[in-house]
Write an enzyme that holds these catalytic residues in place. Structure first.
Site, short mmCIF file in Angstrom:
data_model
loop_
_atom_site.label_atom_id
_atom_site.label_comp_id
_atom_site.label_asym_id
_atom_site.label_seq_id
_atom_site.Cartn_x
_atom_site.Cartn_y
_atom_site.Cartn_z
CG ASN A 4 -1.64 1.26 1.49
OD1 ASN A 4 -1.73 2.10 0.60
ND2 ASN A 4 -2.18 1.41 2.69
CE LYS A 6 0.00 3.25 4.81
NZ LYS A 6 0.11 3.33 6.26
CG HIS A 90 -5.62 1.81 5.21
ND1 HIS A 90 -5.19 2.81 6.06
CD2 HIS A 90 -4.60 0.92 5.12
CE1 HIS A 90 -3.96 2.52 6.45
NE2 HIS A 90 -3.58 1.40 5.89
CD GLU A 92 -2.74 5.48 6.81
OE1 GLU A 92 -2.70 5.55 5.58
OE2 GLU A 92 -1.82 4.96 7.50
CD GLU A 162 -3.24 -2.62 7.30
OE1 GLU A 162 -2.16 -2.90 6.78
OE2 GLU A 162 -3.84 -1.56 7.10
N GLY A 168 2.81 2.21 10.68
CA GLY A 168 3.76 3.31 10.50
C GLY A 168 4.49 3.69 11.78
CB SER A 208 5.54 -1.86 11.78
OG SER A 208 5.15 -0.52 12.02
P1 PGA Z 1 3.09 0.26 7.55
O1 PGA Z 1 1.60 0.46 6.95
O2 PGA Z 1 3.61 -1.03 6.96
O3 PGA Z 1 3.85 1.46 7.08
O4 PGA Z 1 2.96 0.18 9.03
C1 PGA Z 1 0.74 -0.64 6.82
C2 PGA Z 1 -0.59 -0.16 6.24
O5 PGA Z 1 -1.08 0.90 6.63
O6 PGA Z 1 -1.18 -0.86 5.38
#
Ligand code: PGA
Length: 244
Positions: A4, A6, A90, A92, A162, A168, A208
């Site tokens: 992803n 983003k 997601h 976010e 997640e 992140g 992560s």
């Molecule tokens: P990250 O993001 O691997 O940077 O923690 C995962 C995601 O939001 O899908």
């Protein structure tokens, strides 16, 4: 194994990524490989992966096919540009853009109708986990966003667990924590859609994931793949995750 991206990379950075990445995963037949760039770079990503084993996805979708919905992109439009996948719900989107379990369901149905493969995200916030409410949150998200599908629709989705506190932040869920949550999601699936459907559905872990922790996560029987943010932006690091 899905990346992803983003809100990172422009079109030329997208093309440059795949020049390096494609040969690194050309031998990966143990899994499907997916990258989800921003909407404006889907066409560049599709062109750069033509004839490879890499599928391209969108990061969101609107549930109407067309209309006066300024700024939105529909599932048939995403399919027409050559993407096959779409990430839905997601954290976010849920945190910053008003996504709800109800819109997740609407978007999933629209994506399936257009022939896209949805990756539906669920996961608890840190406060939920600290309050011992992880299972409650996962249950609510499953019941509100996934349980509304028909068995035929359910057979075509992928779920991503997640935990929001791991996204992140560099804080990965331990394999045991992740496995526990995956078990909880699979139990929901079993109760609603039956044992065979629950065994068959792929549940990815996200939060992560890095080249050095992917192996231990993937060793858990209930973890079927990974949804990767930061570590999917570099060809080498995402390739070593794919080839764990
Ligand atoms: P990250 O993001 O691997 O940077 O923690 C995962 C995601 O939001 O899908």
């Amino acid at each position: 194994m899905a990346g992803n991206w983003k809100m990172y990379k422009n079109a030329s950075e997208t093309t440059a990524f795949f020049e390096k990445f494609n040969p690194l995963v050309a031998g990966a037949s143990h899994c499907e490989v997916v990258i989800a760039p921003t909407f404006v770079n889907i066409a560049a990503a599709v062109a750069a992966t033509k004839g490879t084993n890499i599928g391209i996805g969108a990061q969101d979708v609107y549930w109407k096919n067309e209309g006066a919905f300024t700024g939105e992109v529909s599932a048939p439009m995403i399919a027409a540009v050559g993407a096959q996948w779409v990430i839905i719900g997601h954290s976010e989107r849920r945190q910053f853009f008003g996504e709800t379990d109800e819109t997740v369901l609407q978007k999933t149905v629209a994506a399936l109708e257009a022939g896209l493969k949805p990756i539906i995200c669920v996961g608890e916030m840190l406060a939920d986990r600290e309050a011992g409410k992880t299972a409650d949150v996962l249950t609510r998200q499953f019941q509100g966003g996934i349980a509304g599908l028909t068995p035929e629709q359910f057979a075509r989705i992928v779920i991503a667990y997640e935990p929001v506190w791991a996204i992140g932040t560099g804080k990965t869920a331990t394999p045991e924590i992740a496995a526990d949550a995956h078990k909880c999601i699979r139990a929901q699936a079993r109760a609603k859609f039956g044992a065979a459907a629950a065994d068959a559905v792929r549940i990815l872990y996200g939060g992560s994931v890095k080249p050095d922790n992917v192996k231990n996560l993937m060793a858990q029987p209930d973890i079927d793949g990974a949804l990767v943010g930061g570590a999917s932006l570099k060809p080498d690091s995402f390739a070593s995750i794919v080839n764990f």
